[in-house]
Design a protein around this motif. Structure first.
Motif, PDB file in Angstrom:
ATOM      1  N   ARG A  81       0.883  -1.166   0.000  1.00  0.00           N
ATOM      2  CA  ARG A  81       0.000   0.000   0.000  1.00  0.00           C
ATOM      3  C   ARG A  81       0.919   1.214   0.000  1.00  0.00           C
ATOM      4  O   ARG A  81       1.766   1.363   0.889  1.00  0.00           O
ATOM      5  CB  ARG A  81      -0.930   0.016   1.211  1.00  0.00           C
ATOM      6  N   ALA A  82       0.758   2.055  -0.996  1.00  0.00           N
ATOM      7  CA  ALA A  82       1.717   3.137  -1.221  1.00  0.00           C
ATOM      8  C   ALA A  82       1.932   3.979   0.035  1.00  0.00           C
ATOM      9  O   ALA A  82       3.069   4.294   0.400  1.00  0.00           O
ATOM     10  CB  ALA A  82       1.251   4.011  -2.381  1.00  0.00           C
ATOM     11  N   GLU A  83       0.854   4.356   0.703  1.00  0.00           N
ATOM     12  CA  GLU A  83       0.994   5.218   1.875  1.00  0.00           C
ATOM     13  C   GLU A  83       1.772   4.528   2.993  1.00  0.00           C
ATOM     14  O   GLU A  83       2.635   5.132   3.637  1.00  0.00           O
ATOM     15  CB  GLU A  83      -0.388   5.625   2.384  1.00  0.00           C
ATOM     16  N   THR A  84       1.486   3.233   3.211  1.00  0.00           N
ATOM     17  CA  THR A  84       2.198   2.483   4.245  1.00  0.00           C
ATOM     18  C   THR A  84       3.665   2.309   3.881  1.00  0.00           C
ATOM     19  O   THR A  84       4.547   2.409   4.740  1.00  0.00           O
ATOM     20  CB  THR A  84       1.540   1.109   4.442  1.00  0.00           C
ATOM     21  N   VAL A  85       3.936   2.032   2.620  1.00  0.00           N
ATOM     22  CA  VAL A  85       5.324   1.868   2.184  1.00  0.00           C
ATOM     23  C   VAL A  85       6.100   3.157   2.375  1.00  0.00           C
ATOM     24  O   VAL A  85       7.230   3.151   2.889  1.00  0.00           O
ATOM     25  CB  VAL A  85       5.380   1.403   0.713  1.00  0.00           C
ATOM     26  N   LEU A  86       5.519   4.293   1.997  1.00  0.00           N
ATOM     27  CA  LEU A  86       6.207   5.573   2.167  1.00  0.00           C
ATOM     28  C   LEU A  86       6.499   5.841   3.645  1.00  0.00           C
ATOM     29  O   LEU A  86       7.602   6.287   4.002  1.00  0.00           O
ATOM     30  CB  LEU A  86       5.355   6.699   1.587  1.00  0.00           C
ATOM     31  N   ALA A  87       5.524   5.577   4.509  1.00  0.00           N
ATOM     32  CA  ALA A  87       5.729   5.795   5.939  1.00  0.00           C
ATOM     33  C   ALA A  87       6.817   4.883   6.488  1.00  0.00           C
ATOM     34  O   ALA A  87       7.649   5.296   7.311  1.00  0.00           O
ATOM     35  CB  ALA A  87       4.417   5.573   6.690  1.00  0.00           C
ATOM     36  N   THR A  88       6.840   3.621   6.022  1.00  0.00           N
ATOM     37  CA  THR A  88       7.845   2.673   6.496  1.00  0.00           C
ATOM     38  C   THR A  88       9.233   3.045   5.992  1.00  0.00           C
ATOM     39  O   THR A  88      10.218   2.955   6.737  1.00  0.00           O
ATOM     40  CB  THR A  88       7.475   1.249   6.047  1.00  0.00           C
ATOM     41  N   LEU A  89       9.332   3.429   4.729  1.00  0.00           N
ATOM     42  CA  LEU A  89      10.626   3.877   4.200  1.00  0.00           C
ATOM     43  C   LEU A  89      11.197   4.996   5.050  1.00  0.00           C
ATOM     44  O   LEU A  89      12.407   5.046   5.333  1.00  0.00           O
ATOM     45  CB  LEU A  89      10.462   4.358   2.755  1.00  0.00           C
ATOM     46  N   GLN A  90      10.342   5.884   5.482  1.00  0.00           N
ATOM     47  CA  GLN A  90      10.776   7.044   6.269  1.00  0.00           C
ATOM     48  C   GLN A  90      11.056   6.671   7.723  1.00  0.00           C
ATOM     49  O   GLN A  90      12.131   6.981   8.265  1.00  0.00           O
ATOM     50  CB  GLN A  90       9.689   8.111   6.203  1.00  0.00           C
TER      51      GLN A  90
ATOM     52  N   LEU B  12       6.583   1.112  -7.986  1.00  0.00           N
ATOM     53  CA  LEU B  12       7.323   2.367  -8.034  1.00  0.00           C
ATOM     54  C   LEU B  12       6.443   3.492  -8.553  1.00  0.00           C
ATOM     55  O   LEU B  12       6.452   4.617  -8.023  1.00  0.00           O
ATOM     56  CB  LEU B  12       8.563   2.183  -8.915  1.00  0.00           C
ATOM     57  N   GLN B  13       5.655   3.197  -9.580  1.00  0.00           N
ATOM     58  CA  GLN B  13       4.771   4.221 -10.123  1.00  0.00           C
ATOM     59  C   GLN B  13       3.721   4.648  -9.100  1.00  0.00           C
ATOM     60  O   GLN B  13       3.408   5.839  -8.971  1.00  0.00           O
ATOM     61  CB  GLN B  13       4.082   3.704 -11.384  1.00  0.00           C
ATOM     62  N   MET B  14       3.176   3.706  -8.342  1.00  0.00           N
ATOM     63  CA  MET B  14       2.182   4.047  -7.319  1.00  0.00           C
ATOM     64  C   MET B  14       2.774   4.940  -6.232  1.00  0.00           C
ATOM     65  O   MET B  14       2.099   5.835  -5.720  1.00  0.00           O
ATOM     66  CB  MET B  14       1.606   2.772  -6.705  1.00  0.00           C
ATOM     67  N   LEU B  15       4.030   4.695  -5.872  1.00  0.00           N
ATOM     68  CA  LEU B  15       4.683   5.558  -4.886  1.00  0.00           C
ATOM     69  C   LEU B  15       4.812   6.980  -5.414  1.00  0.00           C
ATOM     70  O   LEU B  15       4.508   7.954  -4.718  1.00  0.00           O
ATOM     71  CB  LEU B  15       6.063   5.012  -4.528  1.00  0.00           C
ATOM     72  N   LEU B  16       5.282   7.103  -6.654  1.00  0.00           N
ATOM     73  CA  LEU B  16       5.476   8.430  -7.234  1.00  0.00           C
ATOM     74  C   LEU B  16       4.158   9.172  -7.385  1.00  0.00           C
ATOM     75  O   LEU B  16       4.107  10.401  -7.263  1.00  0.00           O
ATOM     76  CB  LEU B  16       6.160   8.308  -8.591  1.00  0.00           C
ATOM     77  N   ASP B  17       3.080   8.440  -7.636  1.00  0.00           N
ATOM     78  CA  ASP B  17       1.777   9.064  -7.849  1.00  0.00           C
ATOM     79  C   ASP B  17       1.068   9.425  -6.546  1.00  0.00           C
ATOM     80  O   ASP B  17       0.095  10.178  -6.564  1.00  0.00           O
ATOM     81  CB  ASP B  17       0.864   8.118  -8.647  1.00  0.00           C
ATOM     82  N   HIS B  18       1.527   8.886  -5.431  1.00  0.00           N
ATOM     83  CA  HIS B  18       0.802   9.101  -4.183  1.00  0.00           C
ATOM     84  C   HIS B  18       0.970  10.540  -3.691  1.00  0.00           C
ATOM     85  O   HIS B  18       2.077  11.092  -3.753  1.00  0.00           O
ATOM     86  CB  HIS B  18       1.283   8.133  -3.100  1.00  0.00           C
ATOM     87  N   PRO B  19      -0.102  11.149  -3.191  1.00  0.00           N
ATOM     88  CA  PRO B  19      -0.014  12.550  -2.728  1.00  0.00           C
ATOM     89  C   PRO B  19       1.009  12.762  -1.618  1.00  0.00           C
ATOM     90  O   PRO B  19       1.527  13.873  -1.458  1.00  0.00           O
ATOM     91  CB  PRO B  19      -1.440  12.848  -2.222  1.00  0.00           C
TER      92      PRO B  19
ATOM     93  N   LEU C  99      11.311   5.200 -15.338  1.00  0.00           N
ATOM     94  CA  LEU C  99      12.640   5.195 -14.738  1.00  0.00           C
ATOM     95  C   LEU C  99      13.194   6.615 -14.648  1.00  0.00           C
ATOM     96  O   LEU C  99      13.745   7.018 -13.612  1.00  0.00           O
ATOM     97  CB  LEU C  99      13.582   4.300 -15.536  1.00  0.00           C
ATOM     98  N   GLU C 100      13.041   7.386 -15.710  1.00  0.00           N
ATOM     99  CA  GLU C 100      13.536   8.764 -15.685  1.00  0.00           C
ATOM    100  C   GLU C 100      12.816   9.589 -14.620  1.00  0.00           C
ATOM    101  O   GLU C 100      13.446  10.355 -13.883  1.00  0.00           O
ATOM    102  CB  GLU C 100      13.361   9.398 -17.061  1.00  0.00           C
ATOM    103  N   ARG C 101      11.502   9.414 -14.541  1.00  0.00           N
ATOM    104  CA  ARG C 101      10.737  10.159 -13.542  1.00  0.00           C
ATOM    105  C   ARG C 101      11.185   9.805 -12.123  1.00  0.00           C
ATOM    106  O   ARG C 101      11.356  10.696 -11.279  1.00  0.00           O
ATOM    107  CB  ARG C 101       9.254   9.834 -13.706  1.00  0.00           C
ATOM    108  N   ALA C 102      11.406   8.515 -11.860  1.00  0.00           N
ATOM    109  CA  ALA C 102      11.819   8.088 -10.524  1.00  0.00           C
ATOM    110  C   ALA C 102      13.218   8.586 -10.186  1.00  0.00           C
ATOM    111  O   ALA C 102      13.469   9.038  -9.055  1.00  0.00           O
ATOM    112  CB  ALA C 102      11.767   6.566 -10.443  1.00  0.00           C
ATOM    113  N   MET C 103      14.133   8.526 -11.152  1.00  0.00           N
ATOM    114  CA  MET C 103      15.497   8.968 -10.890  1.00  0.00           C
ATOM    115  C   MET C 103      15.547  10.464 -10.626  1.00  0.00           C
ATOM    116  O   MET C 103      16.304  10.931  -9.763  1.00  0.00           O
ATOM    117  CB  MET C 103      16.396   8.577 -12.063  1.00  0.00           C
ATOM    118  N   LYS C 104      14.732  11.227 -11.342  1.00  0.00           N
ATOM    119  CA  LYS C 104      14.670  12.670 -11.096  1.00  0.00           C
ATOM    120  C   LYS C 104      14.092  12.977  -9.720  1.00  0.00           C
ATOM    121  O   LYS C 104      14.538  13.902  -9.038  1.00  0.00           O
ATOM    122  CB  LYS C 104      13.822  13.344 -12.172  1.00  0.00           C
ATOM    123  N   ALA C 105      13.095  12.187  -9.312  1.00  0.00           N
ATOM    124  CA  ALA C 105      12.447  12.426  -8.022  1.00  0.00           C
ATOM    125  C   ALA C 105      13.332  12.036  -6.846  1.00  0.00           C
ATOM    126  O   ALA C 105      13.212  12.600  -5.750  1.00  0.00           O
ATOM    127  CB  ALA C 105      11.130  11.652  -7.947  1.00  0.00           C
ATOM    128  N   LEU C 106      14.248  11.082  -7.074  1.00  0.00           N
ATOM    129  CA  LEU C 106      15.142  10.608  -6.011  1.00  0.00           C
ATOM    130  C   LEU C 106      16.584  10.644  -6.522  1.00  0.00           C
ATOM    131  O   LEU C 106      17.232   9.620  -6.718  1.00  0.00           O
ATOM    132  CB  LEU C 106      14.757   9.179  -5.609  1.00  0.00           C
TER     133      LEU C 106
END
Length: 518
Positions: free
Chosen positions: A234-243, A257-264, A289-296
């Motif tokens: 679940r994108a929100e849970t994954v983001l919270a856990t990563l942090q 990966l796309q769901m993470l990038l798209d999450h608010p 891939l380009e979008r993810a690399m730019k974001a991180l």
């Protein structure tokens, strides 16, 4: 090269380090080793011994890891089952591997009653969930509390460690036999390519019934580093856990990966600890891939290529970091170079190696390649020829020795990292009374990389709606295998030999010259 060796090493060197984190439970390597030894003892007291199959039907958890390691400690064979399968698919796999013991969690307990009538060899169900053990199941913690620790069997490298089921072009799942050495060599070869610090913290969100998730467990135990487990993506849970857990690396399917990038919540997430994202199980699009690399931009992106039959990784590429003003090229988008201990050849239909940059079938050789398919000698001989694994993937090798996947020889669809074989979908569709002929293909999907699309020819005078056919499929197939879209045609395009021309069916979606991988 036995798979519990890492526990003994960690017990000597860093017993106080967290081995697994699941919710509020944090289990050190010292505690984990003790629990695994007692669980193996409990399995032995139940009558299980070396070579017996122990099936697992559960979401990711620390107890799932304990079950895997206890099976290997005992010298038994772990048989992780796909939780997204339908009841008939699970029954077939249980009967095929002959498991007498099944481990389930809270999420999968409800299906046990439906499995029982069709699995006469199944003697017991062990409940590894958080809720009280239901009637008719054995409680996880009670088993542990009443068991004496067993001495580690320390199996030889060629001992069968796991049977992982993957689809087949005939529609029947095949049990891939992987040894302790297969897993060990694959994990160590990948770590030799890109070292994994022992103090790293890895997030395991890819399901452990997939070779990608299972391979990460093996790597973490060998390395003696911490695994944080989430039951589902679940994108929100994954983001919270990563942090919150200071995750340093994670393996993600491109759709995840796309769901993470798209999450608010993504723009505000503090991911400064994240050092590496490994992506695989499905091709990644250049745009994503380009979008993810730019974001991180501080994060390294590493692609891996492999399959169940290679105990996960056979080729690796990267990690690469974003460089402003430098567009992604074939180097970054390749599947990668063969890992240490792996050989790759691209061959033609006669098995002869083709020149560099010419397209053929990807074949692999190495100590990580499977022993064969469980109880399927003919399929084993077809896949393993003259010491080489014929992957069914079409690709080429460039002048720098990088492998590029350009198409699939088999009619396989990869949707959200799950393998879907068209013959399996077609077999179910064709059983509907209104269907005269059908074909399943993969079409581009922004969410899943590819989606299952069916083309159906109805019987004269018969009628059926798209929803009715999807409902028919859902009764026999896992949800991800069911067609997302269905179109009706008067006839299927056929070759002079009478074979369905799927290239013609794909053309409206991919274009005549487009790569048939999204």
């Amino acid at each position: 090269m036995y798979l519990t060796q890492g526990l003994h090493r960690a017990l000597q060197q860093r017993p106080e380090v967290a081995a697994t984190v699941f919710g509020r439970r944090r289990t050190t390597f010292g505690a984990l080793t003790g629990r695994v030894a007692r669980l193996a003892g409990a399995f032995a007291r139940l009558g299980l011994s070396k070579g017996d199959r122990i099936a697992m039907l559960a979401l990711n958890s620390d107890r799932y890891v304990e079950a895997l390691l206890a099976a290997w400690w005992l010298g038994a064979v772990a048989c992780p089952l796909n939780t997204r399968w339908s009841i008939p698919e699970i029954v077939d796999a249980l009967n095929d591997c002959g498991a007498r013991t099944l481990v389930v969690d809270d999420a999968c307990v409800p299906v046990v009653a439906e499995l029982r009538p069709g699995t006469p060899a199944l003697e017991r169900v062990v409940h590894a969930g958080e809720q009280p053990a239901p009637e008719g199941t054995l409680d996880w913690e009670a088993l542990l509390a009443g068991a004496e620790p067993l001495e580690d069997a320390r199996p030889a490298g060629d001992t069968l460690a796991a049977i992982l089921y993957t689809g087949g072009t005939t529609g029947a799942p095949k049990g891939v036999m992987l040894s302790h050495a297969n897993f060990w060599v694959s994990a160590v070869a990948r770590m030799a390519e890109v070292p994994s610090p022992a103090n790293g913290v890895s997030l395991l969100v890819a399901p452990l019934f997939h070779v990608a998730g299972l391979g990460r467990v093996v790597s973490q135990v060998i390395n003696g580093s911490t695994s944080v487990l989430l039951p589902v993506f679940r994108a929100e849970t994954v983001l919270a856990t990563l942090q919150n857990e200071g995750i340093t690396d994670v393996m993600l399917v491109p759709s995840m990966l796309q769901m993470l990038l798209d999450h608010p919540a993504f723009p505000d997430a503090d991911l400064r600890h994240l050092e590496r994202i490994i992506h695989g199980a499905s091709p990644i699009s250049p745009g994503l891939l380009e979008r993810a690399m730019k974001a991180l931009p501080h994060c390294g992106f590493q692609s891996v290529y492999g399959m169940t039959e290679t105990a996960a990784t056979a080729c690796s590429n990267g990690p690469f970091v974003w460089r402003e003003g430098v567009p992604l090229g074939s180097r970054e988008l390749a599947a990668g170079r063969p890992c240490f201990g792996n050989e790759v050849r691209i061959v033609d239909a006669e098995g002869r190696e083709v020149p560099r940059n010419a397209v053929g079938e990807i074949t692999l050789r190495g100590a990580n390649v499977m022993q064969g398919y469980w109880n399927k000698p003919e399929e084993t001989r077809a896949a393993l020829r003259d010491g080489w694994l014929y992957t069914g993937d079409g690709g080429c090798m460039d002048d720098a020795g990088r492998v590029h996947v350009v198409d699939r020889v088999k009619d396989m669809i990869i949707s959200g990292g799950e393998n879907v074989y068209s013959a399996e979908v077609e077999a179910v569709l064709s059983r509907h009374a209104a269907v005269a002929a059908c074909a399943a293909i993969g079409i581009p999907s922004a969410a899943w990389g590819e989606a299952v699309h069916a083309v159906v020819v109805l019987r004269p005078g018969a009628s059926a709606t798209e929803e009715a056919l999807r409902a028919h499929c859902r009764a026999s197939l896992a949800g991800y295998k069911c067609p997302k879209t269905i179109e009706f045609q008067d006839a299927l395009p056929l070759s002079p030999a009478g074979k369905v021309l799927k290239t013609v069916l794909r053309e409206p979606f991919w274009g005549a010259g487009a790569r048939q991988v999204n």
